[in-house]
Structures are given as structure tokens and as C-alpha cells.
Scaffold this motif. Structure first.
Motif, PDB file in Angstrom:
ATOM      1  N   GLY A 187      10.192   5.568 -11.258  1.00  0.00           N
ATOM      2  CA  GLY A 187      10.751   4.270 -10.894  1.00  0.00           C
ATOM      3  C   GLY A 187      12.027   4.370 -10.087  1.00  0.00           C
ATOM      4  O   GLY A 187      12.200   3.686  -9.068  1.00  0.00           O
ATOM      5  N   GLN A 188      12.947   5.265 -10.490  1.00  0.00           N
ATOM      6  CA  GLN A 188      14.224   5.401  -9.787  1.00  0.00           C
ATOM      7  C   GLN A 188      14.009   5.919  -8.360  1.00  0.00           C
ATOM      8  O   GLN A 188      14.693   5.485  -7.425  1.00  0.00           O
ATOM      9  CB  GLN A 188      15.144   6.350 -10.568  1.00  0.00           C
ATOM     10  CG  GLN A 188      16.540   6.499 -10.004  1.00  0.00           C
ATOM     11  CD  GLN A 188      17.310   5.198 -10.030  1.00  0.00           C
ATOM     12  OE1 GLN A 188      17.183   4.422 -10.973  1.00  0.00           O
ATOM     13  NE2 GLN A 188      18.110   4.947  -9.005  1.00  0.00           N
ATOM     14  N   ASP A 216       0.825  -1.213   0.000  1.00  0.00           N
ATOM     15  CA  ASP A 216       0.000   0.000   0.000  1.00  0.00           C
ATOM     16  C   ASP A 216       0.856   1.258   0.000  1.00  0.00           C
ATOM     17  O   ASP A 216       0.522   2.258  -0.663  1.00  0.00           O
ATOM     18  CB  ASP A 216      -0.934   0.011   1.213  1.00  0.00           C
ATOM     19  CG  ASP A 216      -1.953  -1.128   1.154  1.00  0.00           C
ATOM     20  OD1 ASP A 216      -2.235  -1.595   0.038  1.00  0.00           O
ATOM     21  OD2 ASP A 216      -2.446  -1.534   2.229  1.00  0.00           O
ATOM     22  N   ASP A 217       1.976   1.206   0.734  1.00  0.00           N
ATOM     23  CA  ASP A 217       2.883   2.361   0.741  1.00  0.00           C
ATOM     24  C   ASP A 217       3.471   2.611  -0.643  1.00  0.00           C
ATOM     25  O   ASP A 217       3.609   3.763  -1.082  1.00  0.00           O
ATOM     26  CB  ASP A 217       4.012   2.137   1.752  1.00  0.00           C
ATOM     27  CG  ASP A 217       3.482   2.042   3.176  1.00  0.00           C
ATOM     28  OD1 ASP A 217       2.395   2.601   3.436  1.00  0.00           O
ATOM     29  OD2 ASP A 217       4.151   1.397   4.029  1.00  0.00           O
ATOM     30  N   ILE A 218       3.825   1.514  -1.335  1.00  0.00           N
ATOM     31  CA  ILE A 218       4.400   1.661  -2.677  1.00  0.00           C
ATOM     32  C   ILE A 218       3.361   2.220  -3.645  1.00  0.00           C
ATOM     33  O   ILE A 218       3.673   3.077  -4.490  1.00  0.00           O
ATOM     34  CB  ILE A 218       4.945   0.308  -3.164  1.00  0.00           C
ATOM     35  CG1 ILE A 218       6.100  -0.154  -2.263  1.00  0.00           C
ATOM     36  CG2 ILE A 218       5.423   0.404  -4.607  1.00  0.00           C
ATOM     37  CD1 ILE A 218       6.592  -1.546  -2.549  1.00  0.00           C
ATOM     38  N   LEU A 225       3.107   5.882  -3.109  1.00  0.00           N
ATOM     39  CA  LEU A 225       4.219   6.595  -3.745  1.00  0.00           C
ATOM     40  C   LEU A 225       3.977   6.769  -5.242  1.00  0.00           C
ATOM     41  O   LEU A 225       4.299   7.811  -5.821  1.00  0.00           O
ATOM     42  CB  LEU A 225       5.521   5.826  -3.504  1.00  0.00           C
ATOM     43  CG  LEU A 225       6.035   5.763  -2.052  1.00  0.00           C
ATOM     44  CD1 LEU A 225       7.278   4.895  -1.963  1.00  0.00           C
ATOM     45  CD2 LEU A 225       6.347   7.172  -1.535  1.00  0.00           C
ATOM     46  N   LYS A 226       3.399   5.739  -5.875  1.00  0.00           N
ATOM     47  CA  LYS A 226       3.098   5.845  -7.310  1.00  0.00           C
ATOM     48  C   LYS A 226       2.050   6.921  -7.565  1.00  0.00           C
ATOM     49  O   LYS A 226       2.151   7.684  -8.532  1.00  0.00           O
ATOM     50  CB  LYS A 226       2.606   4.496  -7.838  1.00  0.00           C
ATOM     51  CG  LYS A 226       3.678   3.425  -7.952  1.00  0.00           C
ATOM     52  CD  LYS A 226       3.096   2.147  -8.533  1.00  0.00           C
ATOM     53  CE  LYS A 226       4.156   1.066  -8.683  1.00  0.00           C
ATOM     54  NZ  LYS A 226       3.578  -0.192  -9.236  1.00  0.00           N
ATOM     55  N   ASN A 265       9.397   2.260 -15.555  1.00  0.00           N
ATOM     56  CA  ASN A 265       8.565   2.244 -16.754  1.00  0.00           C
ATOM     57  C   ASN A 265       9.365   2.814 -17.921  1.00  0.00           C
ATOM     58  O   ASN A 265       9.170   3.959 -18.332  1.00  0.00           O
ATOM     59  CB  ASN A 265       7.273   3.051 -16.524  1.00  0.00           C
ATOM     60  CG  ASN A 265       6.434   2.475 -15.417  1.00  0.00           C
ATOM     61  OD1 ASN A 265       6.445   1.272 -15.189  1.00  0.00           O
ATOM     62  ND2 ASN A 265       5.701   3.324 -14.728  1.00  0.00           N
ATOM     63  N   THR A 266      10.267   2.016 -18.452  1.00  0.00           N
ATOM     64  CA  THR A 266      11.108   2.460 -19.560  1.00  0.00           C
ATOM     65  C   THR A 266      10.954   1.502 -20.731  1.00  0.00           C
ATOM     66  O   THR A 266      10.611   0.332 -20.568  1.00  0.00           O
ATOM     67  CB  THR A 266      12.587   2.533 -19.144  1.00  0.00           C
ATOM     68  OG1 THR A 266      13.023   1.230 -18.714  1.00  0.00           O
ATOM     69  CG2 THR A 266      12.782   3.542 -18.030  1.00  0.00           C
ATOM     70  N   VAL A 267      11.230   2.013 -21.916  1.00  0.00           N
ATOM     71  CA  VAL A 267      11.212   1.204 -23.130  1.00  0.00           C
ATOM     72  C   VAL A 267      12.292   1.726 -24.066  1.00  0.00           C
ATOM     73  O   VAL A 267      12.516   2.940 -24.157  1.00  0.00           O
ATOM     74  CB  VAL A 267       9.816   1.237 -23.802  1.00  0.00           C
ATOM     75  CG1 VAL A 267       9.449   2.648 -24.227  1.00  0.00           C
ATOM     76  CG2 VAL A 267       9.754   0.299 -24.986  1.00  0.00           C
TER      77      VAL A 267
END
Length: 470
Positions: free
Chosen positions: A114-115, A102-104, A107-108, A149-151
């Protein structure tokens, strides 16, 4: 300066280009189209912002929009210098991380990237500083794969597309591994300016690889089974228009007629004509009675009122559509006939420079038929997922003669982790990359019977399978 800008444009992403998306070991081929939503690894985004950027650039996904990734901040890695000597006192009981799920998620929602989330996980881990430097790198790499979240957008190539197909849908390419594909291109001596015969059922991957190696110079004749050639993989390469000028097609079912000299390329294809006539008859039969004769209401209206102008107009429109369809079929048939005649003209010389076979069909009859189109001293290579069909081909070629330097090989590949003080083989590896039969054609003396030629050649005592490490 103009030349430099032209060269630079080759390495920049343009609208309409075919590209390959990469995240970790996952690949996906897509086309750059404006305002088109792309779904990759359970995430959706638009590729509009990638236009004009350099290939091999990495982008961050923010609310479905690609943003070029900023250079990595080296300050955050300074905390990772504090490391333990070993991991013997670390117990993985799930209590070392203070942040809950839930904490994560919170944060989102706050907009942390992501970093930044990874940095929070490191700071709230009670065992991170006690881990060794290698274990810390492994921990960070694992969290990056999950939260970043990279591509990365890559330019398509035969190696990248072969890895993509082998990782996602190996059955479509007959489990052809990219190192085996590289050996096929080398053994068949594929180069610019040559004339190559290709018979494959690998979604066009082998055909596209041959075209890429030739660079748009020479000619490639695709021998296809069924009603038409399959080239889904060729489109993913994104070749320029002049590359397709070198590509020809010829149905494998007409090979025997071409060899016998009975193929008539000036007349219409009888099989296609019979198919079209049967399809037209079915369409007429399937048409509802209301369209053919008119509904009872329309008939009554015609008889009662005599106002048949609307009905005649509909009938004329139907006839126009039928004529347009017939004209379109005729044009397609004429175009197919021209392609057949052009490919037959190239094959009639029997002077091809190479032969590549990779299909799910039994290769022996295909190989025996297509070898007759090769010039002497020309290479050929046959791929199969299993060795038994190639053993049969090997035996037939030895009995028939006309080939030398026959080799049946099994390719073996293993990846190695090469890092300071920790270089070792990767534990997981591919089980097999298939088998290759290669050889070279020679000019046979037709004045001697085949039996006398076979007697002169020393018969092999046993079949040797040579392992080549890739």
C-alpha cells in the motif's frame, strides 16, 4: 522477573482471546481461533500470527496472513515538504493523475504494498506539489484508507465496544452512545464491592460495562424479560472465569411475587414445567407413525419371520435417547432453580447499592418495581432514547416520594479536530445520545400517609432539562 512476565502476558494476544479489529473508524469483535478465516472490510485473513503480539499492534495483510507492520519510513515524507501556498489554481478535472486504474491493478499484481502504491500515485500526480501542506496530508490519508491493507488489534473495553455497536448496529443497543454510557456508570456510582441491579435490552453491552467497572468484585443481578437473559455483548469483553461468579440472573416477571413474599424458590418453576410438558406432548405427536408403531413392512416382517431383534434394539435406543433428553432437561431445570434461589436471596435483603435501566420497554413500571430493592441513599439511573417516557417517570417519582435529586439530562457530544493552526469542530456529528433520568433514594417515614409527605415537599414549577456537553 516472574511478576514482570506475568504483567506482560496481560498485554499480549493469546489463543482464545476476544479481540476487536480496527481499521479507520470501523470495528469488529472476533475471537482468536486457530486456522479460522475472518472477513473484515471485504478482506479475509487468518489471526494465527497475531498470537503472542502486543495489543494495539498494527498488522499488514499479505495473502491472507498477518505480518507485523514495520516502522514507517520517514524518507518518503521528505518529498512532501515541497508544498504550495494555496489551492486556488488547482482544478479538480480528473486529469492530474497519470496512472489509470489498470496501471494500479498491475502494480498490485506485481506485489507492491500500500505505501509503495501511494508513493507511485504521489509521483504521478501533476498537482500534488502545488497543494498546501494540509491538503497533501489529507490526500495521503485518503489514499491510505483505500490502498493500505492494515488492521489494528485492540483489547476489548466498554468504550471500544460501545463505539463498535453504535457505528455498526445502533438499533441493537437502543442507540446508546458511548458518552451516555460513561455518564450512566458515573451517575449509578458503579464500583468494586457493590451490589448492582441491571435491567437492559442492549445486547449485554450495559451489563458488560458494569461488570468491567466492578472488576470482578461484588455482585451484579441481571433482571431479564422473556425466557432467558441475553448476554451476547458480555462475551465480547472476554472476562476471566471469576467475573462470571459475581453475575446472577432473575426474571422480571417474578418481581411482584418476591415483593409479596409468595415466591417459592424450592419448588420447580410451574411455567417452565408446563412448557416442557407441552413440548414433550408435541414431540410425541410430531413423531412419525413409523417410529411410534413401526412401519407396515416391519410389522409384516415380524409376523412372517418372527425376527424382531433389530426392531427391539431400535426401540431401546429411542428410549435411551428420550431418557437422556429428559435427564438433561431435569438438570437444566434444577440449575435454573438454583440460580433463581441465589438471586432471590440477594434481592430479599432489599439492600442493593445501585440500579441501572436501559431497555426498549417503557421504563416506568420497571423503575417503580425495582426501586423497592434499593437501600436508602443509593443512586439509580434510567436511559431512554426518547424523553417522554422519562418525563412520565419523573412525574411518578415526584408524586410517590422516596427520591431526591431527580435530574433529566440530554447529553450532547461534538468532536473537534485538534491540529496545528487548524483546530475546528468536525462538521458531521451525532444527532442525539438519548436521555438520562437519575436520582437518589431516601428512607420514607412509613408512619405518615403518602399524601402528607407530598405536601411537605415543594412541588416543581416546571421540568428542567439540563444540557451537559461531553
Amino acid at each position: 522477573m516472574a511478576d514482570n512476565t506475568d504483567d506482560d502476558s496481560l498485554y499480549r494476544i493469546k489463543e482464545g482471546d476476544y479481540v476487536v479489529l480496527k481499521r479507520g473508524d470501523i470495528f469488529k469483535a472476533v475471537q482468536i481461533q486457530p486456522k479460522k478465516k475472518v472477513i473484515f472490510e471485504k478482506q479475509w485473513f487468518f489471526l494465527d500470527n497475531a498470537v503472542g503480539q502486543l495489543y494495539s499492534s498494527t498488522f499488514e495483510i499479505v495473502s491472507g496472513i498477518l505480518q507485523p507492520q514495520k516502522p514507517k519510513n520517514t524518507e518518503s515524507s521528505s518529498d512532501a515538504k515541497e508544498a504550495g501556498t494555496d489551492n486556488r489554481n488547482i482544478v479538480d478535472d480528473g486529469r492530474s493523475q497519470k496512472l489509470t486504474r489498470d496501471d494500479i491493478e498491475t502494480l498490485k499484481e506485481q506485489g507492491l504494498k500500500g505505501q509503495e502504491i501511494i508513493q507511485q500515485l504521489i509521483e504521478n500526480s501533476s498537482t500534488f506539489r502545488d497543494k498546501t501542506e494540509y491538503a497533501q496530508d489529507k490526500y495521503i490519508k485518503k489514499k491510505k484508507k483505500k490502498y493500505e491493507n492494515t488492521v489494528t488489534i485492540l483489547k476489548p473495553s466498554c468504550r471500544i465496544l460501545a463505539m463498535m455497536y453504535h457505528g455498526r448496529e445502533p438499533g441493537k443497543i437502543c442507540h446508546l452512545r458511548y458518552d451516555t454510557l460513561a455518564q450512566m456508570l458515573t451517575l449509578a456510582n458503579i464500583h468494586a464491592g457493590s451490589k448492582v441491579l441491571v435491567f437492559e435490552t442492549c445486547a449485554g453491552l450495559v451489563l458488560g460495562s458494569v461488570m468491567e467497572r466492578m472488576g470482578g468484585y461484588g455482585s451484579v443481578i441481571q433482571m431479564y424479560p422473556g425466557g432467558g437473559p441475553v448476554r451476547a455483548g458480555v462475551e465480547s469483553f472476554g472476562f476471566p472465569a471469576h467475573f462470571h461468579d459475581m453475575l446472577h440472573e432473575f426474571p422480571i416477571c417474578h418481581v411482584n411475587a418476591l415483593l409479596a413474599g409468595t415466591l417459592d424458590t424450592t419448588a420447580k418453576d410451574p411455567s417452565a414445567a408446563s412448557k416442557q410438558s407441552s413440548m414433550a406432548a408435541e414431540e410425541e405427536q410430531n413423531q412419525p407413525e413409523a417410529e411410534q408403531q413401526g412401519s407396515p413392512e416391519e410389522q409384516s416382517m415380524e409376523t412372517n419371520s418372527g425376527a424382531d431383534g433389530g426392531h427391539n434394539q431400535e426401540k431401546e435406543e429411542r428410549e435411551k435417547r428420550k431418557e437422556a433428553r429428559a435427564e438433561e432437561k431435569k438438570m437444566k431445570q434444577e440449575e435454573k432453580r438454583k440460580k433463581l434461589a441465589a438471586a432471590a436471596a440477594l434481592l430479599e435483603g432489599r439492600n442493593a447499592d445501585g440500579l441501572v435501566i436501559a431497555s426498549r420497554f417503557h421504563p416506568c413500571p420497571v423503575l417503580m418495581g425495582l426501586l423497592k430493592f434499593l437501600s436508602p441513599s443509593r443512586p439509580f439511573v434510567v436511559y431512554s432514547q426518547y424523553k417522554e417516557p422519562l418525563i412520565e417517570c419523573y412525574t411518578k417519582l415526584k408524586e410517590q416520594g422516596g427520591t431526591v435529586n431527580l435530574r433529566l439530562t440530554d447529553t450532547w457530544l461534538r468532536h473537534y479536530q485538534v491540529l496545528p493552526n487548524r483546530t475546528h469542530p468536525v462538521l458531521l456529528m451525532s444527532g442525539g445520545g438519548g436521555y438520562l433520568l437519575s436520582g437518589t433514594t431516601v428512607a420514607m417515614d412509613r408512619s405518615k400517609p403518602a399524601g402528607s409527605q407530598r405536601e411537605e415537599e415543594p412541588a416543581p414549577k416546571r421540568l428542567k432539562l439540563t444540557d451537559t456537553e461531553g
